[in-house]
Design a protein around this motif. Structure first.
Motif, mmCIF file in Angstrom:
data_model
loop_
_atom_site.group_PDB
_atom_site.id
_atom_site.type_symbol
_atom_site.label_atom_id
_atom_site.label_comp_id
_atom_site.label_asym_id
_atom_site.label_seq_id
_atom_site.Cartn_x
_atom_site.Cartn_y
_atom_site.Cartn_z
ATOM 1 N N THR A 80 0.819 -1.221 0.000
ATOM 2 C CA THR A 80 0.000 0.000 0.000
ATOM 3 C C THR A 80 0.849 1.265 0.000
ATOM 4 O OG1 THR A 80 -0.134 -0.126 2.411
ATOM 5 C CG2 THR A 80 -1.925 -1.135 1.151
ATOM 6 N N GLU A 81 2.141 1.162 0.310
ATOM 7 C CA GLU A 81 3.007 2.330 0.334
ATOM 8 C C GLU A 81 3.418 2.782 -1.069
ATOM 9 O OE1 GLU A 81 5.201 0.814 4.460
ATOM 10 O OE2 GLU A 81 6.387 1.353 2.707
ATOM 11 N N LEU A 82 3.119 1.979 -2.087
ATOM 12 C CA LEU A 82 3.638 2.223 -3.429
ATOM 13 C C LEU A 82 2.593 2.848 -4.336
ATOM 14 C CD1 LEU A 82 5.398 -1.228 -3.856
ATOM 15 C CD2 LEU A 82 6.466 0.907 -3.076
ATOM 16 N N ILE A 99 -2.595 -15.124 -8.209
ATOM 17 C CA ILE A 99 -2.691 -14.703 -9.610
ATOM 18 C C ILE A 99 -2.870 -13.193 -9.699
ATOM 19 C CG2 ILE A 99 -4.169 -14.777 -11.664
ATOM 20 C CD1 ILE A 99 -4.663 -17.743 -11.029
ATOM 21 N N PHE A 100 -3.790 -12.656 -8.900
ATOM 22 C CA PHE A 100 -4.062 -11.220 -8.982
ATOM 23 C C PHE A 100 -2.959 -10.384 -8.330
ATOM 24 C CE2 PHE A 100 -8.403 -12.776 -9.812
ATOM 25 C CZ PHE A 100 -8.649 -12.051 -10.972
ATOM 26 N N LEU A 101 -2.300 -10.916 -7.308
ATOM 27 C CA LEU A 101 -1.130 -10.210 -6.773
ATOM 28 C C LEU A 101 -0.062 -10.082 -7.847
ATOM 29 C CD1 LEU A 101 -0.756 -11.732 -3.172
ATOM 30 C CD2 LEU A 101 -1.123 -9.327 -3.732
ATOM 31 N N GLY A 102 0.111 -11.144 -8.642
ATOM 32 C CA GLY A 102 1.072 -11.099 -9.734
ATOM 33 C C GLY A 102 0.701 -10.119 -10.819
ATOM 34 N N VAL A 140 -3.977 -5.597 -5.024
ATOM 35 C CA VAL A 140 -3.850 -5.866 -3.594
ATOM 36 C C VAL A 140 -5.074 -6.665 -3.165
ATOM 37 C CG1 VAL A 140 -2.500 -3.800 -3.124
ATOM 38 C CG2 VAL A 140 -4.979 -3.691 -2.940
ATOM 39 N N VAL A 141 -4.942 -7.406 -2.068
ATOM 40 C CA VAL A 141 -6.045 -8.214 -1.540
ATOM 41 C C VAL A 141 -6.668 -7.477 -0.361
ATOM 42 C CG1 VAL A 141 -6.709 -10.407 -0.494
ATOM 43 C CG2 VAL A 141 -4.953 -10.349 -2.277
ATOM 44 N N ALA A 142 -7.983 -7.303 -0.389
ATOM 45 C CA ALA A 142 -8.705 -6.631 0.691
ATOM 46 C C ALA A 142 -9.830 -7.540 1.182
ATOM 47 C CB ALA A 142 -9.284 -5.298 0.207
ATOM 48 N N GLU A 154 -7.161 6.223 -1.216
ATOM 49 C CA GLU A 154 -6.897 7.181 -2.283
ATOM 50 C C GLU A 154 -6.875 6.465 -3.632
ATOM 51 O OE1 GLU A 154 -3.353 9.359 -1.548
ATOM 52 O OE2 GLU A 154 -4.067 10.241 0.335
ATOM 53 N N LEU A 155 -7.283 7.178 -4.669
ATOM 54 C CA LEU A 155 -7.239 6.634 -6.020
ATOM 55 C C LEU A 155 -5.831 6.774 -6.582
ATOM 56 C CD1 LEU A 155 -10.603 8.106 -7.355
ATOM 57 C CD2 LEU A 155 -10.199 5.915 -6.248
ATOM 58 N N PRO A 156 -5.404 5.885 -7.483
ATOM 59 C CA PRO A 156 -6.158 4.782 -8.103
ATOM 60 C C PRO A 156 -6.278 3.561 -7.195
ATOM 61 C CG PRO A 156 -3.941 4.792 -8.955
ATOM 62 C CD PRO A 156 -4.054 6.010 -8.055
ATOM 63 N N ILE A 157 -7.200 2.674 -7.535
ATOM 64 C CA ILE A 157 -7.427 1.438 -6.785
ATOM 65 C C ILE A 157 -7.312 0.246 -7.741
ATOM 66 C CG2 ILE A 157 -9.141 0.065 -5.531
ATOM 67 C CD1 ILE A 157 -10.303 2.679 -4.462
ATOM 68 N N TYR A 158 -6.527 -0.733 -7.340
ATOM 69 C CA TYR A 158 -6.431 -2.026 -8.045
ATOM 70 C C TYR A 158 -6.513 -3.089 -6.946
ATOM 71 C CZ TYR A 158 -4.821 0.489 -12.194
ATOM 72 O OH TYR A 158 -4.718 1.341 -13.281
ATOM 73 N N ALA A 159 -7.688 -3.671 -6.737
ATOM 74 C CA ALA A 159 -7.881 -4.562 -5.594
ATOM 75 C C ALA A 159 -8.785 -5.729 -5.946
ATOM 76 C CB ALA A 159 -8.477 -3.783 -4.420
#
Length: 361
Positions: free
Chosen positions: A56-58, A132-135, A139-141, A201-206
Motif C-alpha cells: 500500500t506504500e507504493l 494470480i491477482f497479486l502477480g 492488492v487483496v482486501a 486514495e485513487l487509483p485502486i487495483y484490488a
C-alpha cells in the motif's frame, strides 16, 4: 521516502527473504523441518504475508512490480519446499524400511493412526486466485460479512424495489436499523467496492475474496453459502478493453490456455455496460449436460464498467475517473477446473472426496 526508493527497499527485502529461505531449506535435515521453514515464510503472519501488506506504500506502477515479485517469491518457496519435502520423505521412508521390521501389528497400527488434514479445496483455490491477482499488481482486501442496506444495495445503485432486497432472497438480521438501513448477511462481495472508494486514495487495483449468503435452493450449481472474489479497478482512462484483457489473463492463468471464455451482454445495476463471463463446461466439454443445463457453457460471474451512480455515491467524479468491476464464484471456478458435477459435495465433509485434493493447485 519516495516511491522509487520505497520500491527498491521492498524488493531488496524480498531478495533477502529469498536468500534466507534458500539457506534454511537447504540446511533442513527432515521433512518436518522443511515444513516449519515453509510455515515461517508462507504461514499466516509469515515473512511473505508481512511483506505483502506493505504494498500500500507504493504507487500503481510500484504495486504492479512488487506484486509480481511477491507472486514469484511465493511460487519459488512453494515449489522448492515441496520438492525438498518429497525428497526427504523418500529418504526417511527408505531408512525406516531398512531399520524397522514391518509386520502385521505395525500395519494395523498405521491403519488406526489419524491422518493429517489439509486445506479445503475451495480454500486452496482462493489462495491460488489471490496469488494470480497479486502477480497482476492487485492488492487483496477483505470486508465484513454483515453489511448495511446502504453498502450492500443503495450505494451500488440497487433501488428499494429491486427483488434482491426482498426477504425471500436475502438473509436480514433482526436488529435495530441504523442510519444506513437494516443489517443483513452480504449477498455479494461488491459492498467492499464502496468501502474501498470511501477509505483509500485513487487509483485502486484490488481484489476482495470472501463468503456471501443468498436464499438459494441447493442444486448442482448453487448453495446458500458460497464464496466470491470481487475485483475493482478505478483510475484515469480505464476502458472496457482493460476489463477484457484482465479477464483473458485471469482465465489463462487459472484454467489454462485450452479453455475458451466469452463475455455476453448482461444487466447489473452497478455496472454499465455489463457482461457475464462464461467458460466452456468442463464436465461435457461443450456438448451439454446437467451441470451446464445442456448449454455447453457455465456462467462464472458478472463484470462491467463501474456505473456513474456508484461513483456519485462515494464522491468520485466520473468525468475524471473510470473503472471496472468483476465478481466470480470461487466454488464454481473449482467445480469447473476439477470437473465436479455437483457443488453440494463441497459441504458434505466426505473425507473420501476431500482427500483427493490434498495440495492440489
Amino acid at each position: 521516502m519516495n516511491d522509487a526508493r520505497s520500491l527498491k527497499a521492498l524488493l531488496d527485502r524480498c531478495d533477502a527473504a529469498e536468500a534466507e529461505f534458500l539457506s534454511l531449506v537447504e540446511e533442513a535435515g527432515s521433512s518436518s523441518l522443511v515444513q516449519e521453514v515453509e510455515r515461517k515464510f508462507l504461514g499466516k503472519g509469515g515473512v511473505v504475508s508481512m511483506l505483502s501488506r506493505e504494498i500500500t506504500e507504493l504507487d500503481a506502477e510500484g504495486k504492479r512490480e512488487f506484486g509480481r515479485r511477491i507472486g514469484s517469491l511465493r511460487k519459488l518457496i512453494e515449489g522448492l519446499a515441496g520438492e525438498r519435502q518429497r525428497a526427504l520423505r523418500q529418504l526417511e521412508t527408505e531408512r525406516s524400511e531398512i531399520e524397522e521390521k514391518i509386520d502385521l501389528s505395525e500395519f494395523l497400527f498405521r491403519l488406526n493412526t489419524p491422518r493429517l488434514g489439509s486445506l479445503h479445496l475451495v480454500t486452496q483455490a482462493r489462495e491460488e486466485l489471490e496469488d494470480i491477482f497479486l502477480g497482476m499488481g492487485y492488492v487483496v482486501a477483505e470486508g465484513p460479512e454483515v453489511e448495511t442496506e446502504w453498502h450492500n444495495f443503495e450505494a451500488l445503485n440497487i433501488p428499494k424495489f429491486h427483488p434482491a432486497r426482498d426477504g425471500q432472497d436475502s438473509f436480514f438480521i433482526d436488529a435495530p436499523e441504523g442510519k444506513d438501513g437494516a443489517l443483513l448477511l452480504r449477498t455479494h462481495t461488491s459492498p467492499m467496492q464502496i468501502r474501498l472508494m470511501q477509505t483509500q486514495e485513487l487509483p485502486i487495483y484490488a481484489v476482495i475474496p470472501g463468503k456471501v449468503f443468498r436464499r438459494d435452493t441447493p442444486d448442482a450449481r448453487h448453495t446458500p453459502n458460497f464464496h466470491q472474489i470481487e475485483g475493482l479497478v478505478v483510475d484515469k482512462g480505464i476502458t472496457m478493453a482493460h476489463l477484457s484483457a484482465t479477464i483473458s489473463t485471469f482465465t489463462k492463468a487459472y484454467f489454462g490456455s485450452n479453455f475458451e471464455s466469452r463475455l455476453r451482454p448482461a444487466y447489473f445495476p452497478f455496472t454499465e455496460p455489463s457482461a457475464e463471463f462464461e467458460i466452456t463446461c468442463a464436465i461435457c466439454l461443450g456438448s451439454g449436460c446437467r451441470t451446464c443445463s445442456s448449454t455447453g457453457w457455465i456462467e462464472l460471474g458478472g463484470c462491467g464498467m463501474v456505473h456513474p451512480n456508484v461513483f456519485h455515491s462515494v464522491g468520485v467524479d466520473p468525468e475524471i475517473y473510470s473503472g471496472f468491476a468483476f465478481g466470480f464464484g470461487i466454488d464454481r471456478l473449482v467445480q469447473m477446473k476439477h470437473a465436479i458435477e455437483d457443488m453440494r459435495v463441497f459441504l458434505e465433509n466426505d473425507v473420501r472426496f476431500l482427500s483427493q485434493f490434498k495440495g492440489v493447485q
